[in-house]
Design a protein around this motif. Sequence first.
Motif, PDB file in Angstrom:
ATOM      1  N   LYS A  91       3.263  -0.630   2.194  1.00 29.99           N
ATOM      2  CA  LYS A  91       2.447  -1.518   3.022  1.00 29.99           C
ATOM      3  C   LYS A  91       3.351  -2.425   3.841  1.00 29.99           C
ATOM      4  N   PHE A  92       2.828  -2.876   4.953  1.00 30.47           N
ATOM      5  CA  PHE A  92       3.580  -3.764   5.827  1.00 30.47           C
ATOM      6  C   PHE A  92       3.848  -5.103   5.154  1.00 30.47           C
ATOM      7  N   LEU A 136      -3.427  -5.870   9.634  1.00 32.99           N
ATOM      8  CA  LEU A 136      -1.980  -5.964   9.807  1.00 32.99           C
ATOM      9  C   LEU A 136      -1.230  -5.703   8.513  1.00 32.99           C
ATOM     10  N   TYR A 137      -1.497  -6.483   7.493  1.00 27.97           N
ATOM     11  CA  TYR A 137      -0.648  -6.436   6.310  1.00 27.97           C
ATOM     12  C   TYR A 137      -0.911  -5.242   5.392  1.00 27.97           C
ATOM     13  N   ASP A 138      -2.101  -4.661   5.424  1.00 23.40           N
ATOM     14  CA  ASP A 138      -2.388  -3.503   4.578  1.00 23.40           C
ATOM     15  C   ASP A 138      -2.123  -2.180   5.285  1.00 23.40           C
ATOM     16  N   GLN A 139      -1.488  -2.202   6.431  1.00 21.14           N
ATOM     17  CA  GLN A 139      -1.181  -0.990   7.188  1.00 21.14           C
ATOM     18  C   GLN A 139       0.158  -0.404   6.752  1.00 21.14           C
ATOM     19  N   HIS A 140       0.385   0.824   7.169  1.00 21.21           N
ATOM     20  CA  HIS A 140       1.699   1.445   6.985  1.00 21.21           C
ATOM     21  C   HIS A 140       2.706   0.612   7.772  1.00 21.21           C
ATOM     22  N   PRO A 141       3.926   0.486   7.299  1.00 21.72           N
ATOM     23  CA  PRO A 141       4.903  -0.377   7.992  1.00 21.72           C
ATOM     24  C   PRO A 141       5.096  -0.060   9.476  1.00 21.72           C
ATOM     25  N   ILE A 142       5.046   1.205   9.850  1.00 18.68           N
ATOM     26  CA  ILE A 142       5.221   1.554  11.267  1.00 18.68           C
ATOM     27  C   ILE A 142       4.090   0.950  12.103  1.00 18.68           C
TER      28      ILE A 142
END
Length: 155
Positions: A83-84, A107-113
């Motif tokens: 997670k990001f 934002l924060y629960d997305q894949h880092p990319i």
Amino acid sequence: MILGTIGILLTLLSAPLWAYRHVIYRQLTPRARTIVDNVSRHHEKSYRFALRVFGLVAGALCLILALISIIQYSKFGEIGVDKFREIAKPQLYSGSRFIDSNLKIFLYDQHPIFGLILVALLFSVGLTLVLSALRDISLIGRLNRRLSRLKTMTS
């Protein structure tokens, strides 16, 4: 991530700058407005500048993510960034439950990319809005100074 916070602050700062730009633009004579419009047409388009900034920032952030992944792989033998929020430790909180929950989801629960791309997008949009307004304000100020000098020379 500090760039996301800076991007949000720049976007918020752009609102009074654009309001001021419109106020001083409306105070110009029609001929001076035409001059400002003609000179502005020769500047780089704002969307091109935003795309260049976005590409530069997104590329730099992805490079940093790749370096973090390489170091983590060499240290632990696996890449464990899911997670990001694992990368962006100082998270932005507004105090509003609605905004914070949506910020966490988008934002924060997305894949880092995807998180890095969103941060780069926020930063490039905010920077473009502020710099475009400042460029126009500066242009109008220079035009007003030149016009006042011409008026004093002719009178």
